[in-house]
Design an enzyme around this catalytic site. Structure first.
Site, short mmCIF file in Angstrom:
data_model
loop_
_atom_site.label_atom_id
_atom_site.label_comp_id
_atom_site.label_asym_id
_atom_site.label_seq_id
_atom_site.Cartn_x
_atom_site.Cartn_y
_atom_site.Cartn_z
N ASP A 239 -9.90 5.04 -2.83
CA ASP A 239 -8.88 5.50 -3.77
C ASP A 239 -9.59 5.97 -5.03
O ASP A 239 -10.83 6.04 -5.07
CB ASP A 239 -7.85 4.40 -4.05
CG ASP A 239 -8.41 3.24 -4.87
OD1 ASP A 239 -9.64 3.19 -5.11
OD2 ASP A 239 -7.61 2.38 -5.30
N GLU B 90 0.82 -1.21 0.00
CA GLU B 90 0.00 0.00 0.00
C GLU B 90 0.86 1.26 0.00
O GLU B 90 0.50 2.26 -0.64
CB GLU B 90 -0.95 0.00 1.20
CG GLU B 90 -2.06 -1.04 1.12
CD GLU B 90 -3.00 -0.81 -0.06
OE1 GLU B 90 -3.07 0.34 -0.55
OE2 GLU B 90 -3.65 -1.77 -0.49
N TYR C 192 -6.29 6.80 3.89
CA TYR C 192 -6.51 5.72 2.93
C TYR C 192 -5.71 4.47 3.30
O TYR C 192 -6.24 3.36 3.33
CB TYR C 192 -6.13 6.16 1.50
CG TYR C 192 -5.93 4.97 0.60
CD1 TYR C 192 -7.03 4.28 0.09
CD2 TYR C 192 -4.66 4.47 0.32
CE1 TYR C 192 -6.87 3.14 -0.68
CE2 TYR C 192 -4.48 3.34 -0.46
CZ TYR C 192 -5.59 2.68 -0.96
OH TYR C 192 -5.43 1.55 -1.71
#
Length: 353
Positions: A146, A45, A128
């Site tokens: 996203d 990520e 996020y």
């Protein structure tokens, strides 16, 4: 179709069509009891922030071979990690990657926390990324947002409010769809849908698992959403990079300051990057040649025009800053992209060859 039915349809599609990614535990493996490794989820990520899946795959494979666990990464030399990160861009991520790994390894016994709140307290982890790790690694019902998710939500509910103003409403819509069961698979399913079917251009609505309840498809405006507010034009900065090669083949390089763009990275000595043409600031006394060459590179908020100066120097040259790196130790791949562009251009110039 109710929200629960939409989620069920999406998960059924994901079970059949989930992308195979090196950091992902697919739905079949999850059913067999395989659990995601939080370290691999976190690493992927961080790498995927503002970067494509295609660009990240090779970096992820290399990082996990070199540093298979968070303790291994925490023990790595900063310069080594920054060198391996070179070319992936947004170098503050690499610095925060090391900071986070060391906090987890030294202060948390090598275990990532499993809540969004605790994850957000770690270096380099924003809303996020915290939601993605909580959902994918720990199956927490977190709402992962996203660009893919925003696009799917905007089309599914025909939300015409332009981005970025639409973000809170889009998140509320995504949260309503997030199930209590399999929230990690659900998050990945929405992202896969946006990446493979509900694409920015020419969405494949005919094979979408959510085509029936999709309001934008029914109204014929799917390809137009999400709407976006006009972007402000990027300004241009100017700088000079000095490429000096010693007669034994060594290159003059310096480590950039830890803070700021390309912080902590290896690069060519140069001037500041300013909106007007900078004054000359050579790093050593030499016969600098202006080949009339220029590197152009785009960062997030500005365009850079980097003029080059090149020089051959003798073995006794003493720079005011930086140091000469022997040719045997010089790897262009260790340089950030804009510095590598300068090397690629300068290495073809007669004054350098």
């Amino acid at each position: 179709m109710r929200d629960q039915e939409k989620s069920a349809a999406l998960l059924a599609w994901y079970d059949r069509h989930a992308r195979s990614l090196p950091w992902r535990v697919g739905p079949a493996a999850r059913r067999a009891g395989v659990r995601p490794d939080p370290y691999r989820v976190w690493l992927s990520e961080i790498m995927l922030q503002q970067t494509t899946v295609a660009a990240v795959k090779a970096y992820f494979d290399r990082f996990t071979r070199l540093w298979p666990g968070v303790a291994d990464l925490a023990a790595a030399e900063d310069a080594t990690v920054m060198g391996e990160w070179a070319g992936l861009g947004y170098y503050a991520r690499a610095r925060n990657l090391l900071k986070c790994a060391r906090v987890v390894a030294h202060d948390m016994n090598g275990r990532f926390p499993d809540s969004e709140e605790a994850l957000r307290a770690l270096p380099g982890i924003g809303p996020y990324t915290a939601a993605a790790i909580a959902a994918i690694a720990f199956d927490r019902p977190a709402t992962v947002m996203d660009g893919n998710v925003e696009r799917v939500m905007a089309r599914l509910f025909a939300l015409e409010t332009p981005l970025p103003a639409a973000k809170p409403e889009l998140k509320a819509l995504a949260a309503a769809l997030t199930p209590q069961m399999r929230p990690g698979d659900h998050a990945q399913a929405v992202m896969d849908l946006g990446a493979t079917i509900c694409t920015p251009r020419n969405p494949a609505c005919g094979i979408c698992p959510l085509r029936a309840p999709c309001r934008a498809r029914a109204e014929g405006i799917a390809a137009e959403l999400p709407r976006k507010s006009p972007k402000k034009p990027k300004h241009t900065r100017h700088g000079i990079a000095y490429l000096a090669r010693r007669e034994d083949g060594a290159w003059l390089l310096e480590t950039r300051p830890d803070k700021g763009l390309l912080g902590g990275m290896l690069g060519w000595p140069g001037t500041d990057w300013a909106e007007s043409a900078p004054d000359e600031a050579p790093p050593l006394r030499a016969a600098w040649h202006d080949p009339g060459a220029e590197v152009r590179h785009t960062f997030t908020h500005f365009h850079l025009r980097l003029a080059l100066r090149v020089a051959h120097v003798t073995a006794d040259a003493r720079p005011d800053r930086g140091c000469f790196l022997p040719a045997a130790q010089f790897r262009p791949s260790d340089l950030p992209t804009v510095m590598r562009k300068a090397y690629d251009l300068a290495s073809r110039l007669p004054a350098v060859n």
